[in-house]
Design a protein around this motif. Structure first.
Motif, PDB file in Angstrom:
ATOM      1  N   THR A 205      26.985  12.408  28.816  1.00  0.00           N
ATOM      2  CA  THR A 205      27.136  13.403  28.930  1.00  0.00           C
ATOM      3  C   THR A 205      27.303  13.869  29.934  1.00  0.00           C
ATOM      4  OG1 THR A 205      25.488  14.949  28.549  1.00  0.00           O
ATOM      5  CG2 THR A 205      27.134  13.881  26.304  1.00  0.00           C
ATOM      6  N   LEU A 206      28.642  14.963  30.453  1.00  0.00           N
ATOM      7  CA  LEU A 206      28.897  15.042  32.262  1.00  0.00           C
ATOM      8  C   LEU A 206      28.651  16.540  32.093  1.00  0.00           C
ATOM      9  CD1 LEU A 206      31.937  13.940  32.732  1.00  0.00           C
ATOM     10  CD2 LEU A 206      30.214  13.093  33.254  1.00  0.00           C
TER      11      LEU A 206
ATOM     12  N   ILE B  43      35.456  19.657  31.080  1.00  0.00           N
ATOM     13  CA  ILE B  43      36.084  18.808  32.167  1.00  0.00           C
ATOM     14  C   ILE B  43      36.918  19.743  32.165  1.00  0.00           C
ATOM     15  CG2 ILE B  43      37.447  17.019  32.436  1.00  0.00           C
ATOM     16  CD1 ILE B  43      34.004  16.651  32.936  1.00  0.00           C
TER      17      ILE B  43
ATOM     18  N   SER C 141      28.654  12.414  39.112  1.00  0.00           N
ATOM     19  CA  SER C 141      28.767  12.156  38.085  1.00  0.00           C
ATOM     20  C   SER C 141      30.882  12.418  37.070  1.00  0.00           C
ATOM     21  CB  SER C 141      28.374  12.735  37.025  1.00  0.00           C
ATOM     22  OG  SER C 141      28.393  13.224  35.388  1.00  0.00           O
TER      23      SER C 141
ATOM     24  N   LYS D 225      32.842   9.823  38.764  1.00  0.00           N
ATOM     25  CA  LYS D 225      32.450   8.057  38.392  1.00  0.00           C
ATOM     26  C   LYS D 225      33.607   8.408  37.495  1.00  0.00           C
ATOM     27  CE  LYS D 225      28.879   4.815  36.575  1.00  0.00           C
ATOM     28  NZ  LYS D 225      28.081   4.602  36.359  1.00  0.00           N
ATOM     29  N   ARG D 226      33.437   8.675  36.610  1.00  0.00           N
ATOM     30  CA  ARG D 226      34.851   8.812  35.349  1.00  0.00           C
ATOM     31  C   ARG D 226      36.226   9.248  35.265  1.00  0.00           C
ATOM     32  NH1 ARG D 226      31.424  11.414  30.323  1.00  0.00           N
ATOM     33  NH2 ARG D 226      30.280   9.681  29.881  1.00  0.00           N
ATOM     34  N   TYR D 227      35.617  10.410  36.783  1.00  0.00           N
ATOM     35  CA  TYR D 227      37.238  10.904  37.003  1.00  0.00           C
ATOM     36  C   TYR D 227      37.368  11.190  38.737  1.00  0.00           C
ATOM     37  CZ  TYR D 227      36.244  12.963  32.693  1.00  0.00           C
ATOM     38  OH  TYR D 227      36.502  13.440  30.951  1.00  0.00           O
TER      39      TYR D 227
ATOM     40  N   HIS E 206      41.792  12.352  38.860  1.00  0.00           N
ATOM     41  CA  HIS E 206      42.406  12.787  37.675  1.00  0.00           C
ATOM     42  C   HIS E 206      43.600  13.730  37.885  1.00  0.00           C
ATOM     43  CE1 HIS E 206      41.292  15.033  34.155  1.00  0.00           C
ATOM     44  NE2 HIS E 206      41.462  16.894  34.968  1.00  0.00           N
TER      45      HIS E 206
END
Length: 124
Positions: free
Chosen positions: A2-3, A7, A108, A111-113, A116
């Motif tokens: 989990t971030l 977001i 973190s 890595k995911r975004y 965006h």
């Protein structure tokens, strides 16, 4: 995993600060094709070789005149003369917004975004 942040709220806060974004001057150094899209490593290597600098994490805005905005996770460095970008960019003149949280939080998010899109309004 989990971030550590909400977001939507995080990217809302970035877009709310868009007027504070700055164009970071490029360091005029020779770079290989591998240097493109490798800003986090480039900044870390630069700081290891130039201890008077520190890595600054944040986001490149494209286009500046959004919304919506395409936000690209990006790292630059800061030293005695201010912010400089040690990574060649394929498009010049992009504006940079600093990340306001921790390094771990940024990595973190990045890595995911890494890219965006934010600021679309679907309420029409």
């Amino acid at each position: 995993m989990t971030l550590p942040v909400d977001i939507g709220a995080y990217f809302d806060s970035l877009v709310a600060r868009v007027s504070t974004a700055v164009i970071v001057p490029q360091v005029p150094i020779a770079r290989s094709e591998d240097s493109f899209n490798n800003c986090h490593d480039n900044a870390t290597k630069w700081v290891a070789e130039h201890p008077e600098y520190q890595v600054v994490r944040g986001w490149l805005l494209w286009p500046q005149a959004g919304p919506p905005y395409m936000l690209h996770a990006h790292s630059v460095v800061i030293g005695p003369d201010g912010l400089v970008d040690v990574t060649p960019l394929r498009e010049s003149g992009l504006h940079f917004l600093r990340h306001t949280g921790s390094k771990e939080e940024f990595l973190s998010l990045a890595k995911r975004y890494a890219q965006h899109i934010h600021g679309l309004d679907f309420t029409l």
